[in-house]
Design an enzyme around this catalytic site. Structure first.
Site, PDB file in Angstrom:
ATOM      1  CB  ALA A 241      -0.974   0.036   1.044  1.00 58.97           C
ATOM      2  N   GLY A 243       2.275   3.141  -2.276  1.00 63.45           N
ATOM      3  CA  GLY A 243       1.823   4.197  -3.375  1.00 63.45           C
ATOM      4  C   GLY A 243       0.493   4.502  -2.987  1.00 63.45           C
TER       5      GLY A 243
END
Length: 301
Positions: A241, A243
């Site tokens: 997660a 990004g």
């Protein structure tokens, strides 16, 4: 101004492996964990944990009530989360190596039940100046963009996963584009970061661009301004997660009135914390954790 994230809601099955499965190979995993995820859910939670008030719109299956609870528990408004009967939730099969790298196989499920009527009913509650966040894990993305643009909403797109849906979009209706180098090359045909942003601005002069560069950090570009920020070093446990955390914190910072340069820094710190933790949504830090982190301490002196 209201913030709407129209995006995916997935159940993530995370398998810990020595290496990614190769063609024709049968591989045993050492661990299986299930997390709430999906780029949409992750980004909504990142927005909320960064301090923004955000509405999430999307579809879940009858097996997805825990996804709605996860959003609500993180102070995301779930008024526009619709349950679809006889349709399973979207889900992801994620392989994670000992180095924290991941590869992801998606199944759209209920995320692909977003029809035009539902999109219109949600967007009817929003208007000029409201902020819309989108990714490419739901159906009727082109329709949502057209309607939001016609209502003069500010439209931000994360064109992930990159596929023919993205290449068919009219990106002139996008105000903010946040993407990585692979997606940038897919859109522009260029591989160099500066050439990617230059080509995007040549085509769409009013666009504001955030290009993430992996180990080289991230950059911001518009027709008048360029900013860069490197990564903060962190122990890498799971990049799933990272990004999405960056995206939510960056835009929450922008909407709070911060400059692109400051927002890159805050988002980079949040992402560094996220990669040091297991899971997608559970790895996303709070605004206070980011502010108190060693990454941002120099700015407070």
């Amino acid at each position: 101004m209201k913030v709407l994230n129209f995006g995916s809601l997935n159940l993530d099955k995370v398998y810990t492996v020595e290496h990614f499965v190769r063609a024709g190979e049968t591989l045993s995993s050492s661990r299986l964990e299930e997390f709430c995820g999906g780029k949409g859910l992750n980004q909504s939670i990142a927005f909320a944990r960064a301090g923004a008030t955000v509405f999430h719109a999307g579809c879940i299956g009858e097996d997805g009530e825990k996804l709605r609870r996860m959003l609500a528990d993180n102070h995301v408004d779930t008024t526009f989360v619709r349950m679809m009967k006889q349709t399973p939730c979207g889900h992801a099969i994620i392989q994670v190596t000992g180095e924290g790298e991941n590869c992801i196989l998606l199944f759209g499920g209920a995320n692909l039940c977003v029809d035009r009527a539902f999109a219109d009913s949600v967007l009817a509650k929003f208007g000029e100046g409201d902020f819309l966040m989108l990714q490419n894990e739901i159906s009727n993305l082109d329709h949502i963009i057209r309607v939001a643009h016609s209502k003069k909403m500010t439209v931000a797109l994360n064109p992930s996963p990159f596929n023919s849906v993205i290449t068919a979009l009219d990106l002139s209706m996008i105000d903010w584009l946040i993407l990585n180098e692979t997606e940038g090359m897919g859109i522009t045909g260029e591989s160099d970061p500066d050439r990617i942003t230059a080509e995007l601005l040549n085509r769409y002069p009013a666009m504001r661009i955030v290009l993430t560069l992996g180990s080289k950090g991230a950059m911001y570009a518009d027709r008048n301004n360029r900013e860069r920020h490197g990564i903060f070093k962190a122990p890498v446990v799971d990049t799933t997660a990272a990004g999405d955390t960056f995206t939510g914190f960056f835009f929450a910072s922008i909407l709070n009135g911060n400059s692109p340069a400051a927002s890159l820094r805050i988002a980079s710190a949040a992402s560094a914390i996220a990669v040091s933790r297991k899971g997608a949504a559970p790895s996303i830090p709070s605004a206070q954790e980011v502010a108190d982190s060693d990454y941002l301490k120099p700015a407070q002196k």
